[in-house]
Each structure stands twice: as structure tokens, then as C-alpha cells.
Write a protein that holds these residues in place. Structure first.
Motif, PDB file in Angstrom:
ATOM      1  N   GLU A   1      21.384  69.203  34.098  1.00  0.00           N
ATOM      2  CA  GLU A   1      21.967  68.599  35.357  1.00  0.00           C
ATOM      3  C   GLU A   1      21.944  66.979  35.120  1.00  0.00           C
ATOM      4  O   GLU A   1      21.414  66.379  35.905  1.00  0.00           O
ATOM      5  CB  GLU A   1      21.629  69.035  36.657  1.00  0.00           C
ATOM      6  CG  GLU A   1      21.803  70.295  36.897  1.00  0.00           C
ATOM      7  CD  GLU A   1      23.408  70.324  37.515  1.00  0.00           C
ATOM      8  OE1 GLU A   1      24.121  69.493  37.419  1.00  0.00           O
ATOM      9  OE2 GLU A   1      23.817  71.707  37.342  1.00  0.00           O
ATOM     10  N   PRO A   2      22.369  66.340  34.175  1.00  0.00           N
ATOM     11  CA  PRO A   2      22.050  64.948  33.856  1.00  0.00           C
ATOM     12  C   PRO A   2      22.719  64.170  34.804  1.00  0.00           C
ATOM     13  O   PRO A   2      22.565  62.886  35.124  1.00  0.00           O
ATOM     14  CB  PRO A   2      22.478  64.650  32.468  1.00  0.00           C
ATOM     15  CG  PRO A   2      23.650  65.637  32.138  1.00  0.00           C
ATOM     16  CD  PRO A   2      23.051  66.697  33.032  1.00  0.00           C
ATOM     17  N   PHE A   3      23.806  64.577  35.430  1.00  0.00           N
ATOM     18  CA  PHE A   3      24.542  63.579  36.353  1.00  0.00           C
ATOM     19  C   PHE A   3      24.452  63.886  37.815  1.00  0.00           C
ATOM     20  O   PHE A   3      24.765  63.425  38.718  1.00  0.00           O
ATOM     21  CB  PHE A   3      26.148  64.278  36.260  1.00  0.00           C
ATOM     22  CG  PHE A   3      26.643  64.213  34.836  1.00  0.00           C
ATOM     23  CD1 PHE A   3      26.199  63.253  33.985  1.00  0.00           C
ATOM     24  CD2 PHE A   3      27.477  64.967  34.343  1.00  0.00           C
ATOM     25  CE1 PHE A   3      26.567  63.096  32.557  1.00  0.00           C
ATOM     26  CE2 PHE A   3      27.882  64.997  33.061  1.00  0.00           C
ATOM     27  CZ  PHE A   3      27.554  64.127  32.118  1.00  0.00           C
ATOM     28  N   ALA A   4      23.353  64.804  38.256  1.00  0.00           N
ATOM     29  CA  ALA A   4      23.167  65.163  39.734  1.00  0.00           C
ATOM     30  C   ALA A   4      22.357  63.963  40.401  1.00  0.00           C
ATOM     31  O   ALA A   4      21.390  63.259  39.800  1.00  0.00           O
ATOM     32  CB  ALA A   4      22.197  66.226  39.670  1.00  0.00           C
ATOM     33  N   GLY A   5      23.081  63.698  41.490  1.00  0.00           N
ATOM     34  CA  GLY A   5      22.576  62.433  42.204  1.00  0.00           C
ATOM     35  C   GLY A   5      22.830  60.956  41.607  1.00  0.00           C
ATOM     36  O   GLY A   5      22.512  59.844  42.309  1.00  0.00           O
ATOM     37  N   LEU A   6      23.898  60.923  41.006  1.00  0.00           N
ATOM     38  CA  LEU A   6      24.139  59.710  40.312  1.00  0.00           C
ATOM     39  C   LEU A   6      25.461  59.146  40.820  1.00  0.00           C
ATOM     40  O   LEU A   6      26.277  59.982  41.227  1.00  0.00           O
ATOM     41  CB  LEU A   6      24.438  59.655  39.012  1.00  0.00           C
ATOM     42  CG  LEU A   6      23.221  59.960  37.892  1.00  0.00           C
ATOM     43  CD1 LEU A   6      23.594  60.045  36.379  1.00  0.00           C
ATOM     44  CD2 LEU A   6      21.992  58.757  38.194  1.00  0.00           C
ATOM     45  N   ASP A   7      25.733  57.866  41.282  1.00  0.00           N
ATOM     46  CA  ASP A   7      26.787  57.309  41.985  1.00  0.00           C
ATOM     47  C   ASP A   7      27.942  57.337  40.676  1.00  0.00           C
ATOM     48  O   ASP A   7      27.369  57.480  39.516  1.00  0.00           O
ATOM     49  CB  ASP A   7      26.430  55.913  42.387  1.00  0.00           C
ATOM     50  CG  ASP A   7      26.034  55.038  41.092  1.00  0.00           C
ATOM     51  OD1 ASP A   7      27.046  54.664  40.273  1.00  0.00           O
ATOM     52  OD2 ASP A   7      24.900  54.709  40.931  1.00  0.00           O
ATOM     53  N   PRO A   8      29.236  57.097  40.829  1.00  0.00           N
ATOM     54  CA  PRO A   8      30.304  57.161  40.073  1.00  0.00           C
ATOM     55  C   PRO A   8      30.126  56.238  38.826  1.00  0.00           C
ATOM     56  O   PRO A   8      30.487  56.681  37.758  1.00  0.00           O
ATOM     57  CB  PRO A   8      31.694  56.853  40.810  1.00  0.00           C
ATOM     58  CG  PRO A   8      31.262  57.116  42.284  1.00  0.00           C
ATOM     59  CD  PRO A   8      29.681  56.864  42.475  1.00  0.00           C
ATOM     60  N   ILE A   9      29.713  54.986  39.003  1.00  0.00           N
ATOM     61  CA  ILE A   9      29.467  54.294  37.788  1.00  0.00           C
ATOM     62  C   ILE A   9      28.237  54.823  36.971  1.00  0.00           C
ATOM     63  O   ILE A   9      28.351  54.874  35.778  1.00  0.00           O
ATOM     64  CB  ILE A   9      29.145  52.690  38.300  1.00  0.00           C
ATOM     65  CG1 ILE A   9      30.209  52.226  39.041  1.00  0.00           C
ATOM     66  CG2 ILE A   9      28.847  51.830  37.135  1.00  0.00           C
ATOM     67  CD1 ILE A   9      30.157  50.841  39.691  1.00  0.00           C
ATOM     68  N   SER A  10      27.151  55.080  37.604  1.00  0.00           N
ATOM     69  CA  SER A  10      26.081  55.436  36.767  1.00  0.00           C
ATOM     70  C   SER A  10      26.276  56.812  35.923  1.00  0.00           C
ATOM     71  O   SER A  10      26.049  56.981  34.950  1.00  0.00           O
ATOM     72  CB  SER A  10      24.690  55.583  37.493  1.00  0.00           C
ATOM     73  OG  SER A  10      24.272  54.552  37.980  1.00  0.00           O
ATOM     74  N   LEU A  11      27.032  57.804  36.882  1.00  0.00           N
ATOM     75  CA  LEU A  11      27.617  58.856  36.072  1.00  0.00           C
ATOM     76  C   LEU A  11      28.367  58.795  34.898  1.00  0.00           C
ATOM     77  O   LEU A  11      28.147  59.340  33.863  1.00  0.00           O
ATOM     78  CB  LEU A  11      28.261  59.951  37.256  1.00  0.00           C
ATOM     79  CG  LEU A  11      28.457  61.397  36.815  1.00  0.00           C
ATOM     80  CD1 LEU A  11      28.923  61.986  38.256  1.00  0.00           C
ATOM     81  CD2 LEU A  11      29.784  61.281  36.109  1.00  0.00           C
ATOM     82  N   GLY A  12      29.461  58.011  34.925  1.00  0.00           N
ATOM     83  CA  GLY A  12      30.309  57.515  33.863  1.00  0.00           C
ATOM     84  C   GLY A  12      29.519  57.054  32.701  1.00  0.00           C
ATOM     85  O   GLY A  12      29.726  57.432  31.557  1.00  0.00           O
ATOM     86  N   THR A  13      28.736  56.132  33.006  1.00  0.00           N
ATOM     87  CA  THR A  13      27.919  55.468  31.922  1.00  0.00           C
ATOM     88  C   THR A  13      26.812  56.623  31.285  1.00  0.00           C
ATOM     89  O   THR A  13      26.785  56.455  30.027  1.00  0.00           O
ATOM     90  CB  THR A  13      26.987  54.506  32.623  1.00  0.00           C
ATOM     91  OG1 THR A  13      27.655  53.428  33.126  1.00  0.00           O
ATOM     92  CG2 THR A  13      25.910  53.596  31.474  1.00  0.00           C
ATOM     93  N   THR A  14      26.241  57.272  32.150  1.00  0.00           N
ATOM     94  CA  THR A  14      25.279  58.445  31.410  1.00  0.00           C
ATOM     95  C   THR A  14      26.239  59.328  30.847  1.00  0.00           C
ATOM     96  O   THR A  14      25.995  59.617  29.512  1.00  0.00           O
ATOM     97  CB  THR A  14      24.655  59.038  32.622  1.00  0.00           C
ATOM     98  OG1 THR A  14      23.851  58.198  33.184  1.00  0.00           O
ATOM     99  CG2 THR A  14      23.759  60.271  31.862  1.00  0.00           C
TER     100      THR A  14
END
Length: 273
Positions: free
Chosen positions: A174-187
Motif C-alpha cells: 500500500e505505497p499510496f495509502a494516505g498520500l495527497d494526489p501530488i505525492s501519490l503521483g510522484t511516488t
């Protein structure tokens, strides 16, 4: 000796007829799947479907009750402690929410696996850590503490730690859990870029359909202890399986029910039917 088996063509990880459960609750039933070398494989499906359990079986935290979990043809469940320790050096793990050591700096978090698994001199450890932090865009944050970085930055620090030993396999829970859209896309882009640049194999557990489908080579939907669908993102989107369509479309109605099976309301509250 660990019994070996010929690996499936071009696969690094393979599960063969794996059955596993917790106490009396079965989770996986005769599950078979392969993870191709150098590719990003996404494990998806409803909560409780066994996705994180698969990661734990591959990492050797659990042993299959039936079947084999193979890393490059070697049965992880049959390994002794020394063999398992060596196998884990070939793996990197990005835990859900990063799991950084809160009392260690960003630099020391990334350096930890090098100090644990190698006898490299400090000068070389410093160079490796800074290179890995540079790869995730955080070389300048080396002296910060985990409490001083954002959630997205913490996830990138954890990613640098996961790749610091140059593993063949990286697992993401779950590397995208709890991230805002910008951080999620970056990750997400970082996972894809590192996979290709370093030639590693990635297993990604996620519920984020759009971002995961954007970076995955293979998608496997788990349900009812087995595989409900597998293929490229486009192939899985086209699956006629109602459960797969419910998951992709985030539909409230479908094979996956909201209520966990149990006694009826009448049985629990003594209401006459």
C-alpha cells in the motif's frame, strides 16, 4: 538443503498451489501465480483477499500450509534461518506508511540495512546512502528526522531504504495509502522509474486502481482465495468477471457484500420474523 524447482520462464517469484489461512479462516486456496523478472506486478482485490499475506509468504514471515513459494526456483518455506536471511538480502520492502525508525535521521534510516547486512566502510556507506537519497529526490533532507518530513517524503525515504542494498525484488505494501494526489503521483512514477532504471522486479499491493493500472505491467486480482483475473491493465479492465468489474468501478453492489457473514438480525436481537 532447500529443494529447488525449475522456475517458470522469466519469472523471479512463483506461487504453486499455495494454501494458507489464519486459525480456521482460509485466505488462499491452491493459489498459483508468477511474477515476471524486471516487471511491475500489481496484486489487487477487496480487503481481506490475501494480498499482504502473499508478500509475507514471499518474505518468509509465514510458511505456506500447502504448496510452494519460490524465489528464483528455491522454496522459501523450506529454507533454514541462514538461507532465509540470505534470500531476504535479495529483497527490499516498502512497508505501509513507510515504517521509518522515528529516533533515527533520514540518513541513518537509509544506512541501517547497509550496517546490518554489510561490513562496508563508513565512507562508502555515506556515498551509497546519498546516491539512493538522490534517486528519490531527497539528498538535501539527509539530516532531517522523520517527524520533520511530510508523509510523501517519508514514503520516499522508505523507498530509498528499500533499494539501498540493490535488491532484485522490491515489495510495496500500500505505497499510496494516505498520500495527497501530488505525492501519490510522484511516488507512483518513482516506483516505475526505479524499476526500469535498476532492472528490479516489483510486487505492488494497492487499492488505487487508476495510479496502479498506469504503472503496472501485470495486474492480478485476488478473490475467494484465488485469482479472479490476471493480465495487462487493459486485459483486466475488459474482464467479464462481475467481482473484477465491481472492484474496478468501486461499485457498492455486487459479489462483494458490505456485511460480513453472520447471524441474522432476528437471531441476534430476538426479533420475531
Amino acid at each position: 538443503m532447500t529443494p529447488d524447482a525449475p522456475p517458470a520462464a522469466d519469472s523471479l517469484v512463483e506461487l504453486r498451489d499455495v494454501t494458507f489461512g489464519y486459525d480456521e479462516r482460509p485466505v488462499l486456496r491452491d493459489l498459483s501465480l508468477t511474477v515476471p523478472r524486471g516487471k511491475v506486478t500489481a496484486l489487487m482485490g477487496a480487503s481481506g483477499g490475501g494480498k499482504t499475506t502473499v508478500l509475507r509468504l514471499v518474505g518468509g514471515q509465514y510458511k505456506a500450509q500447502k504448496g510452494q513459494v519460490l524465489l528464483d526456483g528455491s522454496d522459501i518455506g523450506a529454507m533454514g534461518e541462514e538461507q532465509l536471511y540470505a534470500a531476504r538480502r535479495r529483497m527490499g520492502m516498502l512497508f505501509q506508511f513507510g515504517a521509518l525508525f522515528t529516533d533515527l535521521s533520514v540518513f541513518e534510516n537509509v544506512a541501517f540495512p547497509l550496517r546490518e547486512h554489510t561490513s562496508l566502510p563508513e565512507a562508502l556507506i555515506r556515498d551509497i546512502v546519498l546516491m539512493k537519497l538522490g534517486a528519490v529526490g531527497l539528498r538535501g533532507a539527509r539530516d532531517l528526522m522523520p517527524s520533520q518530513v511530510s508523509g510523501g517524503m517519508a514514503r520516499r525515504v522508505a523507498l530509498a531504504r528499500a533499494i539501498v542494498l540493490d535488491p532484485e525484488l522490491v515489495m510495496y505494501d500500500e505505497p499510496f495509502a494516505g498520500l495527497d494526489p501530488i505525492s501519490l503521483g510522484t511516488t507512483a512514477r518513482l516506483i516505475r522509474r526505479l524499476n526500469d532504471a535498476l532492472g528490479i522486479t516489483s510486487i505492488l499491493v494497492s487499492h488505487d486502481v487508476e495510479e496502479t493500472f498506469r504503472i503496472a505491467d501485470q495486474v492480478i486480482i485476488l478473490a475467494d482465495g484465488g485469482v479472479a483475473a490476471r493480465g495487462t491493465p487493459d486485459e483486466v479492465r475488459a474482464s467479464p468477471n462481475p467481482l473484477v468489474q465491481q472492484f474496478i468501478g468501486a461499485d457498492a453492489e455486487g459479489p462483494v457484500q458490505f456485511h460480513y457473514p453472520g447471524p441474522t438480525v432476528e437471531q441476534d436481537f430476538g426479533v420475531a420474523s
